[in-house]
Enzyme design. Structure first.
Site, short mmCIF file in Angstrom:
data_model
loop_
_atom_site.label_atom_id
_atom_site.label_comp_id
_atom_site.label_asym_id
_atom_site.label_seq_id
_atom_site.Cartn_x
_atom_site.Cartn_y
_atom_site.Cartn_z
N ASP A 119 22.32 -22.31 -21.46
CA ASP A 119 22.96 -21.20 -20.77
C ASP A 119 22.44 -21.22 -19.32
O ASP A 119 21.62 -22.06 -18.93
CB ASP A 119 22.71 -19.87 -21.49
C1 BGC Z 1 26.19 -16.21 -20.03
C2 BGC Z 1 27.12 -17.10 -20.82
C3 BGC Z 1 28.13 -17.73 -19.91
C4 BGC Z 1 27.44 -18.44 -18.77
C5 BGC Z 1 28.39 -19.06 -17.79
C6 BGC Z 1 25.65 -16.91 -18.82
O1 BGC Z 1 24.88 -16.08 -18.03
O2 BGC Z 1 25.13 -15.80 -20.87
O3 BGC Z 1 27.75 -16.37 -21.84
O4 BGC Z 1 28.92 -18.62 -20.62
O5 BGC Z 1 26.64 -17.52 -18.06
O6 BGC Z 1 29.02 -18.12 -17.03
#
Ligand code: BGC
Ligand code: BGC
Length: 761
Positions: A324
């Site tokens: 993530d």
């Molecule tokens: C979130 C994810 C997301 C990613 C990309 C992260 O901060 O937890 O759910 O897919 O960002 O935007």
């Protein structure tokens, strides 16, 4: 050809020369590469060919993902409603990323027009194909989480917490289909959905992104979404890869706040959090995104136990594990388990990460390169991740069709697509109570309807976070066709008036026959949804109190991403609707339910809590109820799986085809008759729960095993059935051994109950 095979030999020698330093991750990467080969010979030979042709730097580039803010000079981020600004690529920045770092993936954005996305993606891919030696296409990742929320003009569905409440498997499929046809053409071929985290505590700000509290619902709807998104025939020649996130148990932090520690038993992990991911993996999901937090003291991004042993060896996942946002860096900056980014990179890759959403810099590339050169990470380990990434790109056909197309934009935001989102919204709003059948309000009797509350005339709260922007409170970004609750109610009740402040409510109330109060939450995402108080915010409660004090009948509509506690006003409101986050069409759906054009058919996808210290999911343990007897607290204000209709359904004739199951492969069929005893047609979702009466480990008081929704005309009868297979009665222990134990089980459906016995011969 000769050169390639020479290189292969050279690589193989280098591999044997340097030791693989993985702890607890047997089999070796080389064994895993072999074991993960698919039966598509063309794809596998292409992977072999590329792996032997690629330099180490090129391979590491494939493992790198950068956010688009780093490669564009301008975008519509922070630019209000002017969508004319193109995402102009900064070729100096992109040049370094492609030519020096060979970056293989980019992500993110805001709601741009299809034309802007098309040109951006075309420029990006063409630059990449022109300047990269092996012409491996870029894969672009986007969080399209409730329909294409990052596409201006796209169709916005309810969030997942609502989808679950429909108990209708049509809607996850519809949402996947609309997402696919509206975005695949513009290069959005890696979708960061579905969220398969299980709702455990409404304190968590990402509650609304989940499919509710039931592992069965999350598994069923999640895997339907995955299959529909990944196999949609209407986007040919393109295909999409879905992402199950956030692996795993992200949703149950002790503090309730996002990305804070989770302490959880292995048994609960297997029983509650594994099933939806397992179902998605079995459905063929191409990628998994990792939980940013820690479990039992170990950050998941550094956990070989979770990323390799559980994800790969136990769940047999063969696709791409992507981090993530910035989570390798967070291993040292926040979790403090690594001394610097180099060590963090070593930990994450060793644990099992394939791709780093770095997402701002290419430092990851430098660190990983150094780690391989120092012999800390083997070249085979790199090959393992690169093979997975290339396979995902090949499976979705990126090599044959790397460029977007702009000749089918007439499929975006069409009346047909919006009708699907509207239908989903209508079936996702729960009628929690309806004293004296105050709803539906008949336009004939209600001359002056007041629509009140600070949220009543806003569009943004209906869709919540991840809508047009990551967090968006800007009303002007919403298309004109989106109706606020007030605007939609006014279409049904033309004389309706608006009172957005408490003073307005007081001064206009004498003329009103009834008051609809719209209360709830403004949009938030991730950490911005961390709260210190689960009660409905004071100002919102105050508005409801003001409306109640007028003595007029009050209909409360909650528009929120989670159940904020409303117990202090609940009894005095005549009717309450939990609208959740119903999306762009939500205003209309609310209005149609209030007017009776639509008969509500949703049921809670979670237990609506009664008190702040009673945040009990429906699948809690019996002792949690017994303790409650000491204080007069109900389990919930409104229980999971319940919801009213404008008609009445009577359940009868619960029968079993047999009362004993005699082997693990045995099954029996339960049937129940449901009669629509009211005067309007309606849909009824029948939910089948089982309780294991005595077991070697404590069991949840109820466990949803099956659901089905049918339309039943007034006065008519429908028969529902559920075939119970003996294996469905098993449960995991802390080693994930499924325990199937003889004994009695209670089957619950509506108000009825019966028992059956598992007694193996
Ligand atoms: C979130 C994810 C997301 C990613 C990309 C992260 O901060 O937890 O759910 O897919 O960002 O935007
Ligand atoms: C991005 C989101 C991401 C978040 C992480 C935002 O700036 O747009 O995609 O999830 O940062 O904190």
């Amino acid at each position: 050809m000769k050169y390639a095979s020479l290189l292969l030999v050279a690589c193989a020698m280098a591999i044997t020369a340097c030791n693989d330093t993985h702890p607890n991750t047997d089999p070796t990467p080389a064994d895993r590469i072999k074991a993960e080969r698919s039966d598509n010979a063309a794809i596998e030979s292409k992977i072999d060919e590329l792996l032997s042709a690629m330099s180490l730097e090129e391979k590491i580039g494939q493992m790198t993902q950068i956010t688009n803010a780093q490669i564009v000079t301008k975008s519509n981020w922070g630019n209000g409603s002017d969508l004319s600004i193109e995402m102009t690529i900064d070729t100096a920045k992109l040049g370094a990323m492609i030519r020096k770092y060979h970056v293989g993936s980019f992500l993110n954005g805001v709601a741009e027009t299809p034309e802007v996305w098309y040109k951006f993606y075309k420029d990006l891919q063409e630059y990449n194909l022109a300047h990269s030696r092996l012409k491996i296409p870029i894969i672009y990742g986007v969080d399209q989480m409730h329909g294409p929320n990052y596409l201006a003009g796209g169709t916005i569905f309810p969030h997942a917490i609502n989808t679950a409440a429909t108990y209708n498997n049509k809607f996850p499929a519809d949402m996947a289909h609309v997402t696919a046809i509206e975005t695949a053409d513009i290069g959005h071929q890696w979708i960061f959905a579905p969220v398969l985290d299980l709702a455990r505590t409404p304190l968590w700000g990402r509650y609304y992104e989940t499919l509710g509290e039931s592992p069965y619902v999350a598994s069923t709807m999640g895997s339907i979404f995955v299959k529909s998104l990944q196999t949609d025939p209407d986007i040919a020649p393109y295909k999409i890869a879905a992402t199950a996130k956030h692996f795993l148990a992200y949703s149950d932090p002790k503090s309730g706040w996002d990305r804070t520690p989770v302490d959880i038993s292995e048994q609960t992990l297997y029983e509650m959090h594994v099933p939806a991911f397992k179902a998605a993996i079995d459905a063929g999901i191409e990628s998994v995104m990792i939980n940013s937090g820690e479990i039992n003291g170990e950050p998941v991004h550094a956990s070989a136990r979770i990323l390799t042993q559980l994800l790969r060896d136990e769940l047999k996942f063969k696709g791409v594990a992507v981090t993530d946002w910035e989570d390798i860096i967070r291993l040292y900056r926040n979790h403090r388990v690594a001394i610097n980014e180099r060590e963090a990179t070593f930990m994450a890759i060793t644990a099992g990460i394939d791709m780093a959403m770095t997402p701002y810099t290419t430092d990851f590339c430098e660190h990983l390169l150094a780690l391989v050169k120092e012999g800390k990470i083997s070249k085979e380990r790199i090959n393992l991740s690169v093979a997975r990434i290339l396979r995902m790109k090949l499976k979705i056909g990126l090599f044959e069709n790397p460029l977007p197309r702009n000749d089918r934009f007439n499929r975006i935001g069409t009346p047909e697509n919006r009708a699907l989102a509207l239908e989903a919204a209508r079936e996702s709003i729960v009628l929690m109570k309806n004293d004296g059948n105050v709803l539906p309000l008949s336009a004939g009797k209600i001359k002056n309807l007041m629509v009140a509350g600070s949220l009543a005339n806003l569009k943004a709260p209906l869709s919540g976070g991840w809508t047009l922007r990551w967090i968006n409170n800007d009303e002007s970004l919403h298309p004109d066709y989106v109706l606020t609750p007030f605007a939609a109610i006014k279409k049904e009740f033309p004389s309706a008036s608006l009172a957005t402040t408490d003073n307005e409510i007081k001064s206009k109330a004498s003329r009103a026959d009834a008051i609809v109060v719209v209360a709830g939450e403004m949009p938030y995402s991730e950490g911005f949804g961390s709260i210190t108080d689960i009660n409905l915010p004071d100002d919102q409660l105050q508005t409801i109190q003001t409306a109640l004090a007028t003595g007029k009948p009050v209909v409360l509509v909650i528009v929120a991403g989670r159940p904020r506690i409303i117990t202090s006003v609940y009894d005095r409101c005549k009717a309450v609707l939990f609208a959740g986050l119903p999306g762009f069409e939500g205003g209309q759906a609310i209005a149609e339910i209030i007017s009776g054009k639509v008969n509500p058919s949703a049921k809670m996808s979670f237990n609506y809590p009664y008190a702040p210290n009673r945040l009990l999911p429906h699948n809690h343990k019996a002792t949690e109820e017994l303790l409650a007897h000491e204080i007069p607290n109900p389990i919930a204000l409104k229980e999971f799986g319940t919801g009213m209709s404008y008609t009445t359904f009577e359940y009868s004739n619960l029968t079993l085809s047999d009362s004993v199951l005699t082997s693990a492969s045995d099954s029996l069929t339960a049937t129940v008759t449901v009669k629509n005893t009211g005067s309007v047609d309606g849909k009824e979702a029948v939910l089948w729960f089982i309780n294991d009466e005595v077991a070697s480990l404590t069991r949840p008081v109820k466990d949803l095993k099956f659901y089905e929704k049918k339309f039943i005309k007034a006065g008519e009868v429908a028969t529902y059935s559920f075939t119970i297979k003996a294996w469905q009665l098993s449960f995991p222990d802390k080693q994930n051994n499924q325990r199937l134990e003889d004994g009695f089980f209670t089957l619950m459906v509506g108000p009825l109950k019966t028992r059956f016995n598992l007694k193996r011969l």
